[in-house]
Design a protein around this motif. Sequence first.
Motif, mmCIF file in Angstrom:
data_model
loop_
_atom_site.group_PDB
_atom_site.id
_atom_site.type_symbol
_atom_site.label_atom_id
_atom_site.label_comp_id
_atom_site.label_asym_id
_atom_site.label_seq_id
_atom_site.Cartn_x
_atom_site.Cartn_y
_atom_site.Cartn_z
ATOM 1 N N PRO A 13 0.805 -1.221 0.000
ATOM 2 C CA PRO A 13 0.000 0.000 0.000
ATOM 3 C C PRO A 13 0.840 1.274 0.000
ATOM 4 O O PRO A 13 0.378 2.304 -0.439
ATOM 5 C CB PRO A 13 -0.838 -0.107 1.269
ATOM 6 C CG PRO A 13 -0.239 -1.192 2.073
ATOM 7 C CD PRO A 13 0.572 -2.046 1.158
ATOM 8 N N ALA A 14 2.077 1.187 0.453
ATOM 9 C CA ALA A 14 2.939 2.370 0.443
ATOM 10 C C ALA A 14 3.327 2.764 -0.971
ATOM 11 O O ALA A 14 3.669 3.915 -1.235
ATOM 12 C CB ALA A 14 4.189 2.115 1.266
ATOM 13 N N HIS A 15 3.267 1.825 -1.902
ATOM 14 C CA HIS A 15 3.647 2.109 -3.280
ATOM 15 C C HIS A 15 2.441 2.174 -4.209
ATOM 16 O O HIS A 15 2.593 2.359 -5.401
ATOM 17 C CB HIS A 15 4.622 1.048 -3.791
ATOM 18 C CG HIS A 15 5.895 1.013 -3.010
ATOM 19 N ND1 HIS A 15 6.846 1.995 -3.085
ATOM 20 C CD2 HIS A 15 6.355 0.135 -2.089
ATOM 21 C CE1 HIS A 15 7.847 1.711 -2.271
ATOM 22 N NE2 HIS A 15 7.568 0.590 -1.646
ATOM 23 N N ALA A 16 1.270 2.026 -3.676
ATOM 24 C CA ALA A 16 0.064 2.069 -4.505
ATOM 25 C C ALA A 16 -0.215 3.501 -4.931
ATOM 26 O O ALA A 16 0.246 4.456 -4.310
ATOM 27 C CB ALA A 16 -1.120 1.517 -3.722
ATOM 28 N N SER A 17 -0.974 3.649 -5.968
ATOM 29 C CA SER A 17 -1.366 4.967 -6.421
ATOM 30 C C SER A 17 -2.220 5.614 -5.342
ATOM 31 O O SER A 17 -3.274 5.118 -4.983
ATOM 32 C CB SER A 17 -2.154 4.845 -7.719
ATOM 33 O OG SER A 17 -2.618 6.117 -8.097
ATOM 34 N N SER A 18 -1.761 6.715 -4.807
ATOM 35 C CA SER A 18 -2.423 7.319 -3.659
ATOM 36 C C SER A 18 -3.238 8.546 -4.017
ATOM 37 O O SER A 18 -3.900 9.103 -3.157
ATOM 38 C CB SER A 18 -1.368 7.703 -2.624
ATOM 39 O OG SER A 18 -0.495 8.668 -3.188
ATOM 40 N N GLY A 19 -3.166 8.994 -5.249
ATOM 41 C CA GLY A 19 -3.879 10.202 -5.618
ATOM 42 C C GLY A 19 -3.073 11.461 -5.360
ATOM 43 O O GLY A 19 -3.573 12.560 -5.531
ATOM 44 N N LEU A 20 -1.835 11.320 -4.925
ATOM 45 C CA LEU A 20 -0.990 12.475 -4.670
ATOM 46 C C LEU A 20 -0.260 12.886 -5.945
ATOM 47 O O LEU A 20 0.191 12.036 -6.711
ATOM 48 C CB LEU A 20 0.050 12.161 -3.594
ATOM 49 C CG LEU A 20 -0.455 11.903 -2.183
ATOM 50 C CD1 LEU A 20 0.690 11.416 -1.310
ATOM 51 C CD2 LEU A 20 -1.072 13.141 -1.600
ATOM 52 N N SER A 21 -0.119 14.188 -6.142
ATOM 53 C CA SER A 21 0.667 14.676 -7.265
ATOM 54 C C SER A 21 2.148 14.417 -6.976
ATOM 55 O O SER A 21 2.526 14.093 -5.846
ATOM 56 C CB SER A 21 0.433 16.170 -7.472
ATOM 57 O OG SER A 21 1.006 16.901 -6.405
ATOM 58 N N GLN A 22 2.962 14.585 -7.987
ATOM 59 C CA GLN A 22 4.389 14.333 -7.816
ATOM 60 C C GLN A 22 4.990 15.293 -6.789
ATOM 61 O O GLN A 22 5.777 14.884 -5.932
ATOM 62 C CB GLN A 22 5.113 14.466 -9.153
ATOM 63 C CG GLN A 22 6.571 14.098 -9.090
ATOM 64 C CD GLN A 22 7.230 14.136 -10.457
ATOM 65 O OE1 GLN A 22 6.641 14.609 -11.423
ATOM 66 N NE2 GLN A 22 8.443 13.646 -10.533
ATOM 67 N N THR A 23 4.606 16.542 -6.849
ATOM 68 C CA THR A 23 5.125 17.534 -5.905
ATOM 69 C C THR A 23 4.689 17.219 -4.482
ATOM 70 O O THR A 23 5.488 17.281 -3.543
ATOM 71 C CB THR A 23 4.634 18.941 -6.295
ATOM 72 O OG1 THR A 23 5.018 19.203 -7.640
ATOM 73 C CG2 THR A 23 5.192 20.003 -5.381
ATOM 74 N N THR A 24 3.423 16.859 -4.319
ATOM 75 C CA THR A 24 2.911 16.531 -2.991
ATOM 76 C C THR A 24 3.558 15.255 -2.470
ATOM 77 O O THR A 24 3.859 15.152 -1.276
ATOM 78 C CB THR A 24 1.377 16.401 -3.024
ATOM 79 O OG1 THR A 24 0.829 17.627 -3.529
ATOM 80 C CG2 THR A 24 0.815 16.137 -1.648
#
Length: 89
Positions: A13-24
């Motif tokens: 889950p730490a590497h799953a797509s989290s919905g965060l932008s690259q900057t965030t």
Amino acid sequence: MATLPADVRPANPAHASSGLSQTTTKAVDMARLHLRTGNSGAYARTLAGEHRATNPRQQRAIEAVIAADACERLFTRHTGNGCLLAREG
């Protein structure tokens, strides 16, 4: 519910797509580094600043990160706009 074959591991889950932008994502990684090194104040200030600077979807994702890290106690909300603020002290 289907089960996974023995040789297939579930996604981390730490590497799953989290919905965060690259900057965030970079800000979250830096904040977690502060947390790991014992500087919880810098963790809170980093994420509070990023929270103020992002859109509502990113803000919800940042709040999810904080909840996953069990660090809600480090934050309070601004009474006027609802943004996260780092608690001092």
